[in-house]
Each structure stands twice: as structure tokens, then as C-alpha cells.
Write a protein that holds these residues in place. Structure first.
Motif, PDB file in Angstrom:
ATOM      1  N   MET A 206       9.807  28.605  -6.018  1.00 23.78           N
ATOM      2  CA  MET A 206      10.790  29.665  -6.178  1.00 23.78           C
ATOM      3  C   MET A 206      12.100  29.090  -6.699  1.00 23.78           C
ATOM      4  O   MET A 206      12.315  27.876  -6.671  1.00 23.78           O
ATOM      5  CB  MET A 206      11.050  30.375  -4.848  1.00 23.78           C
TER       6      MET A 206
ATOM      7  N   LEU B 109       7.485  35.579 -12.379  1.00 19.77           N
ATOM      8  CA  LEU B 109       8.690  36.285 -12.819  1.00 19.77           C
ATOM      9  C   LEU B 109       8.432  37.058 -14.110  1.00 19.77           C
ATOM     10  O   LEU B 109       8.838  38.222 -14.246  1.00 19.77           O
ATOM     11  CB  LEU B 109       9.840  35.298 -13.004  1.00 19.77           C
TER      12      LEU B 109
ATOM     13  N   GLN C  34      17.796  38.671  -2.105  1.00 17.43           N
ATOM     14  CA  GLN C  34      16.719  38.288  -3.017  1.00 17.43           C
ATOM     15  C   GLN C  34      15.940  37.088  -2.474  1.00 17.43           C
ATOM     16  O   GLN C  34      14.703  37.057  -2.512  1.00 17.43           O
ATOM     17  CB  GLN C  34      17.295  37.919  -4.391  1.00 17.43           C
TER      18      GLN C  34
ATOM     19  N   THR D 211       3.855  37.265  -7.002  1.00 14.11           N
ATOM     20  CA  THR D 211       3.011  36.268  -6.352  1.00 14.11           C
ATOM     21  C   THR D 211       1.589  36.789  -6.168  1.00 14.11           C
ATOM     22  O   THR D 211       0.625  36.013  -6.169  1.00 14.11           O
ATOM     23  CB  THR D 211       3.607  35.886  -4.985  1.00 14.11           C
TER      24      THR D 211
ATOM     25  N   LYS E 201      21.106  33.655  -6.867  1.00 13.86           N
ATOM     26  CA  LYS E 201      20.590  34.929  -6.389  1.00 13.86           C
ATOM     27  C   LYS E 201      21.300  35.288  -5.092  1.00 13.86           C
ATOM     28  O   LYS E 201      21.899  34.441  -4.430  1.00 13.86           O
ATOM     29  CB  LYS E 201      19.083  34.834  -6.151  1.00 13.86           C
TER      30      LYS E 201
ATOM     31  N   GLU F  48      11.940  36.909  -1.334  1.00 11.30           N
ATOM     32  CA  GLU F  48      10.958  35.998  -1.922  1.00 11.30           C
ATOM     33  C   GLU F  48      10.308  35.123  -0.851  1.00 11.30           C
ATOM     34  O   GLU F  48       9.099  34.866  -0.900  1.00 11.30           O
ATOM     35  CB  GLU F  48      11.612  35.140  -3.003  1.00 11.30           C
TER      36      GLU F  48
ATOM     37  N   ASP G 142       7.797  37.161   0.806  1.00 10.90           N
ATOM     38  CA  ASP G 142       6.644  37.326  -0.071  1.00 10.90           C
ATOM     39  C   ASP G 142       5.725  36.099  -0.011  1.00 10.90           C
ATOM     40  O   ASP G 142       4.497  36.236   0.060  1.00 10.90           O
ATOM     41  CB  ASP G 142       7.127  37.556  -1.501  1.00 10.90           C
ATOM     42  N   PHE G 143       6.315  34.907  -0.026  1.00 11.25           N
ATOM     43  CA  PHE G 143       5.517  33.681   0.084  1.00 11.25           C
ATOM     44  C   PHE G 143       4.789  33.629   1.429  1.00 11.25           C
ATOM     45  O   PHE G 143       3.625  33.234   1.503  1.00 11.25           O
ATOM     46  CB  PHE G 143       6.403  32.448  -0.062  1.00 11.25           C
TER      47      PHE G 143
ATOM     48  N   ALA H  34       7.001  28.676 -11.665  1.00 14.05           N
ATOM     49  CA  ALA H  34       7.571  29.910 -11.124  1.00 14.05           C
ATOM     50  C   ALA H  34       7.779  30.989 -12.171  1.00 14.05           C
ATOM     51  O   ALA H  34       7.926  32.161 -11.828  1.00 14.05           O
ATOM     52  CB  ALA H  34       8.898  29.601 -10.417  1.00 14.05           C
TER      53      ALA H  34
ATOM     54  N   VAL I  79      11.592  40.414  -7.528  1.00 10.90           N
ATOM     55  CA  VAL I  79      10.741  39.458  -6.809  1.00 10.90           C
ATOM     56  C   VAL I  79       9.541  39.144  -7.693  1.00 10.90           C
ATOM     57  O   VAL I  79       8.877  40.059  -8.195  1.00 10.90           O
ATOM     58  CB  VAL I  79      10.267  40.038  -5.466  1.00 10.90           C
ATOM     59  N   PRO I  80       9.241  37.870  -7.948  1.00  7.85           N
ATOM     60  CA  PRO I  80       8.095  37.512  -8.787  1.00  7.85           C
ATOM     61  C   PRO I  80       6.778  38.069  -8.235  1.00  7.85           C
ATOM     62  O   PRO I  80       6.633  38.287  -7.027  1.00  7.85           O
ATOM     63  CB  PRO I  80       8.106  35.980  -8.770  1.00  7.85           C
TER      64      PRO I  80
END
Length: 551
Positions: A171, A38, A201, A158, A197, A205, A208-209, A34, A155-156
Motif C-alpha cells: 500500500m 489502484l 483513507q 484488492t 493520504k 486500506e 481492506d488488507f 500496488a 481504495v485499491p
């Protein structure tokens, strides 16, 4: 504008990697570490960032030679390959940066291999370094004075990952653990105050996934329930998000055994669609648990270890676990006690490892002062740097190999698996919710897809396995689960997955037994079991192990 490449070295084949059964799923790796997404998200927009995960793609060193900066992150288990990458990149005259667990706990092993080294969490020092580097004023060493406020993390990225090559997403919701296990470096690095978090947040995420195409996500927190009150609030919001979308994501995570002492928390996790939880049980030997300060596992009023595992299973959450051999209170009887415990607990997936003293941990300090750390040669021979008390090093190594083989011999594995899925009639929480009466079309679609997935995984498994006796045994088990639980397609699919992962575990257990007859040295396949293989997610340090199963 700079060209920045962030590299994650390949892992050797290990328990959690599921390498032997990845072809069944059409994937190349179980999950991305992960920290990659990030770290990329923390880079200012005016720079170009490329992520390279050697677990799903080859490294093009000619491409790396064109970069302005190559950053490498990795765990101790990736150490040899991490060093090779740094040496190759430096030989090409490129600026090198290193961080991650290895750089944090064994920085001396990387001396002279990188222009810049990060120790510990780097969510603040990484952007700080990039700003200084642009001005030509950067330092060679960075370490954050304070723990990261995780509520400030982005947010990473992805979108920079080769998503289709992974089985799971990964995550992180929290960092830190309130407990004081002697062998664990988590509290040394992240502290004992869990930091979470915000729900906003977490939901961002998850969204996003979902948009990236993932169906399963491993929440790699070392202990998701370190702060029970705070995580309950987050779980309620995750439940709302899941139910508004007909449960699009299946979740897995790691937690401490005191989960079994909180009915509300188990219910919330089940309703949030956490289908599996990895728990560090470590050993059925209570004296060893006290020795290593794993006191949350020996609470007299909470019931036995077996009782608590069953309590979690009864709440519709499958339990994976980690077991360790080589504690000071262990003697050779532990090698029979662990397989017996797993059968009684109905735990099919168990990572059995050799005790390993990680630098920076209280265990390492104690054993070093006592002169009980193996040199490099003995580490290679016995698979661990720990010199045991209750047996010889040879007995520990050979007993560990015997235990691995015993746990993943097909009859033993299926005895545990069938005790759960047939005798216990195990059901996942999410599939039992009244919620589905209002989502009949979504439920029908889910059932259809699980029938299809069961058929695909089953057929690929029977094609992959070349040994006729094992293939016939798998075929018999698949026929049995169809006959008895055909009305539950999600159970059919999970059972097929369990058989597929057994194939991987059995292959790894077989490789672990490969001891050099001349030197007595353990094979490389066995050495990872003395160290953590969890996907650790913190920028610059962490990249659960889900010790895996998994992941």
C-alpha cells in the motif's frame, strides 16, 4: 461495457523478490505491485476489469486476445518482458496501452509498441482516457499537468488480486520526497513536496488488507517520513486502529535516515507496528554522500551513520539498507568498507547495487554531458551504464561481485544477525508494550502462532537446503536461538525468517558472480542490482522496495 485487462510482467530473480525462499512460505511472490489494484479502482463500474500478475500466474494470451483493451505497466527491470507482452498482444490485433516507470523514464524504448502511452502519474489521465475512448476520441499520449491530489484516490481493488499467492500486501500512504539525491528519479516524477493520504483513507486500506487475509503489509512509500508532522498524525490513528484489533497487521516501509533524529517519530512507528524500515544509507564514504547530494546522511550534529542506525534499532525497529558502489569518490577500498560498515551497524539485510544513471535524473544529465555513459554492449558487460572515475569498469564490476559475495557469505551474514539478536538482544517495540497486559488471550494466541510458524519455517528450511554444511549451520543457529530466546516466540519466528532470506540472498550473490568467461559480460542475475527493484505503486508510473526487501 468493455473487457479491460491490466498486466504486470514477471520480474527476473532479484534481491527483493525472495524467489529462492518463497516455497518455504507457500507463496509464489513477495507482494503485488500496488498500482494494479489502484488502476482497477479508477475504472468506471460499467467496465469489467481483470488483473494479471505474471509473477503469480501464467499469461493466457488467447484470453488477452478476447479483451477490448490490454494495459501493461512495468519498471525498467521488467523491460524485456514488458516489450515481449506488448508485441504478442499487438500481433493478435488487440488495443494496447502502456504506462509505468519504464514508459515514464524511457518512453522511446516503447515507440510503436502501444496505441496509448502514459507518462508520469496517471490517476487523473487514466480515467480521462477511458472516458474519451468510450466516445472514440482518445489521444495516443497522456501526461498529467499537475501532481495527483492523493486525498481523492479510492481504495485499491484488492478483491481482484490472487491474494493467497502473495506473502505481503502493498500500500501507499504518501508520494514525494523533500531531498535532492542526484541519482534518484523520485523527485523528478513526484516532486519534493510530500503528499499524504488522509487517515481515513489509510485506515480503510488497512481494513481492506485485513479482510482480504493479509498479515503483513509493505508500505511502499519512497520516504514515509518526508513530511514528519503530517505522518505523525496518521501514525497516531494507525496505532488506535491496531490496538483496537490486537495488532493484526505487521508493517514495513522505507524512510530516510533522519528518522533517527526524531524520538517521537520512532516511537510512533514502533507502536504502529512498523517492524522494519529500509533506509538508503548508500555508502560509508562521506565524500560520495556529498557528491550525490545525500546531505541528510552527513549532518554533523546528528551523529555518525552507525550511531543513527543503532538509535533506530534501539527503538525496536529493524533496519534494512541500500548501499551503492560506483560513485565518483569511490575507489577500490569501498569494496572492503561496505562489509565492515554493515558488521558495525548490525544490519543483516542490505541491498548492494551498482550505481546506475536513470534517465530524467540529474546524474544521467551530468554523466551524459561528460560522455560517461556506457553503450548497450558495455552496459551488459559491466552491469551498469555508468563509467566510473576512481577505478576501471572491470574493477567496479568485479569489486561489486566481491562485495556481494562477502556480505552474504554465511559467516559474515550470521555475524551481523547474531550481533543484533544475541549481543544487542534486539526487541520489537510492539512486543514490549504495556498494552498487552489488557489483551492476555490475544497475546497468548500470538505467541502460540509464532511458535508454530517458527517450527514450520525451520523444518521447511532444513528440508529445502541440500548443501549439508549450510544446512548444518542453519540447524546450529536455530538451536542457539531456541536455547537463548525461547521465551520470545516472535523473535524465534523472525530469526527463522532471517535465515530463510539468507538462503535467497546467498543464491542471488552466487548468480551475480556468473560472468561470461568469453565476453566478460555480467549475468542477467547481476544486472538488476544496478536498478531499482522496489514495488512502485503509482498508477501509470510507480508500481520500496522492501530496496526490499522487500520487501
Amino acid at each position: 461495457m468493455a473487457d479491460i485487462v491490466i498486466v504486470n510482467p514477471r520480474f527476473d530473480i532479484s534481491f527483493w523478490g525472495l524467489e529462492h525462499c518463497m516455497p518455504l512460505f507457500g507463496k509464489q511472490a513477495n507482494l503485488p505491485v500496488a498500482c494494479l489494484g489502484l488502476l482497477a479502482a479508477l475504472v468506471p463500474d460499467h467496465h469489467d476489469v481483470t488483473l494479471v500478475d505474471e509473477n503469480v500466474e501464467d499469461i493466457d494470451f488467447d484470453r488477452l486476445a478476447q479483451a477490448d483493451m490490454v494495459c501493461v505497466t512495468g519498471m525498467n527491470i521488467q523491460g524485456r518482458r514488458l516489450i515481449e507482452i506488448l508485441e504478442e498482444v499487438r500481433a493478435r490485433g488487440v488495443m494496447t496501452v502502456v504506462g509505468g516507470p519504464m514508459a515514464t523514464v524511457e518512453p522511446e524504448a516503447l515507440d510503436g509498441l502501444a496505441d496509448v502511452l502514459f507518462k508520469g502519474e496517471a490517476d487523473e489521465t487514466w480515467p480521462e482516457f477511458l472516458a474519451a475512448w468510450e466516445k472514440g476520441e482518445h489521444k495516443a499520449y497522456y501526461e498529467q499537468p499537475e501532481k495527483t491530489d492523493v486525498t481523492t484516490l479510492p481504495v485499491p481493488r484488492t478483491d481482484l488480486l490472487k491474494v493467497g499467492r502473495y506473502m505481503f500486501g502493498s500500500m501507499q500512504i504518501s508520494r514525494g520526497c523533500p531531498f535532492t539525491c542526484e541519482f534518484c528519479d523520485i523527485i523528478v516524477t513526484f516532486g519534493r513536496r510530500p503528499r499524504l493520504k488522509t487517515s481515513e483513507q489509510v485506515i480503510a486500506e488497512l481494513e481492506d488488507f485485513l479482510q482480504a487475509g493479509f498479515k503483513m503489509v509493505f508500505v511502499v512509500d519512497d520516504n514515509l517520513i518526508g513530511n514528519k508532522k503530517a505522518i505523525k498524525a496518521v501514525l497516531r490513528d494507525v496505532i488506535e486502529w491496531q490496538q483496537a484489533r490486537a495488532y493484526p497487521l505487521t508493517l514495513f516501509t522505507e524512510a530516510s535516515l533522519d528518522l533517527a533524529e526524531d524520538d517521537e517519530l520512532m516511537e510512533l512507528m514502533g507502536r504502529a507496528n512498523f517492524q522494519n524500515v529500509f533506509i538508503g544509507i548508500e555508502t560509508p564514504n562521506e565524500e560520495s554522500l556529498r557528491e550525490t547530494k545525500k546531505l541528510q546522511n552527513v549532518r554533523p550534529n546528528a551523529g555518525s551513520l552507525i550511531d543513527r542506525v543503532h538509535r533506530i534499532q534501539d527503538h525496536g525497529i529493524d533496519v534494512w539498507c541500500g548501499m551503492i558502489v560506483g560513485f565518483d569518490h569511490d575507489d577500490p577500498t569501498i569494496f572492503e568498507a561496505i562489509p565492515e560498515f554493515l558488521i558495525r551497524a548490525r544490519i543483516s539485510t542490505a541491498l548492494v547495487g551498482l550505481l546506475h544513471a536513470i534517465p530524467t535524473t540529474p546524474l544521467y544529465k551530468r554523466l551524459k554531458e561528460a560522455g560517461r555513459l556506457n553503450n548497450e554492449k558495455d552496459h551488459d558487460q559491466y552491469g551498469t551504464n555508468v563509467i566510473p572515475l576512481g577505478m576501471t569498469s572491470e574493477e567496479l564490476r568485479d569489486g561489486f561481485i566481491e562485495t556481494m559475495q562477502s556480505c552474504y557469505e554465511v559467516d559474515a551474514y550470521l555475524e551481523r544477525l547474531d550481533a543484533q539478536f544475541f549481543d544487542q538482544n534486539f526487541k520489537f517495540t510492539m512486543h514490549e508494550l504495556p498494552y498487552w497486559s489488557n489483551w492476555r488471550m490475544a497475546w497468548a494466541k500470538r505467541c502460540f502462532l509464532n511458535y508454530v510458524r517458527f517450527g514450520v519455517v525451520s523444518s521447511r528450511l532444513l528440508s529445502l537446503v541440500k548443501e549439508a554444511p549450510l544446512r548444518d549451520r542453519y540447524r546450529k543457529q536455530l538451536a542457539r536461538i531456541v536455547k537463548q530466546r525461547w521465551r520470545e516466540p516472535h523473535i524465534l519466528f523472525i530469526y527463522a525468517l532471517k535465515l530463510a532470506t539468507h538462503y535467497h540472498y546467498a543464491e542471488v550473490a552466487r548468480a551475480v558472480a556468473d560472468v561470461d568467461p568469453m565476453t566478460g559480460a555480467m549475468s542477467d542475475a547481476g544486472k538488476p542490482f544496478s536498478r531499482s527493484r522496489k514495488a512502485e505503486p503509482v498508477a501509470g508510473k510507480k508500481a520500496k522496495e522492501k530496496e526490499a526487501m522487500a520487501a
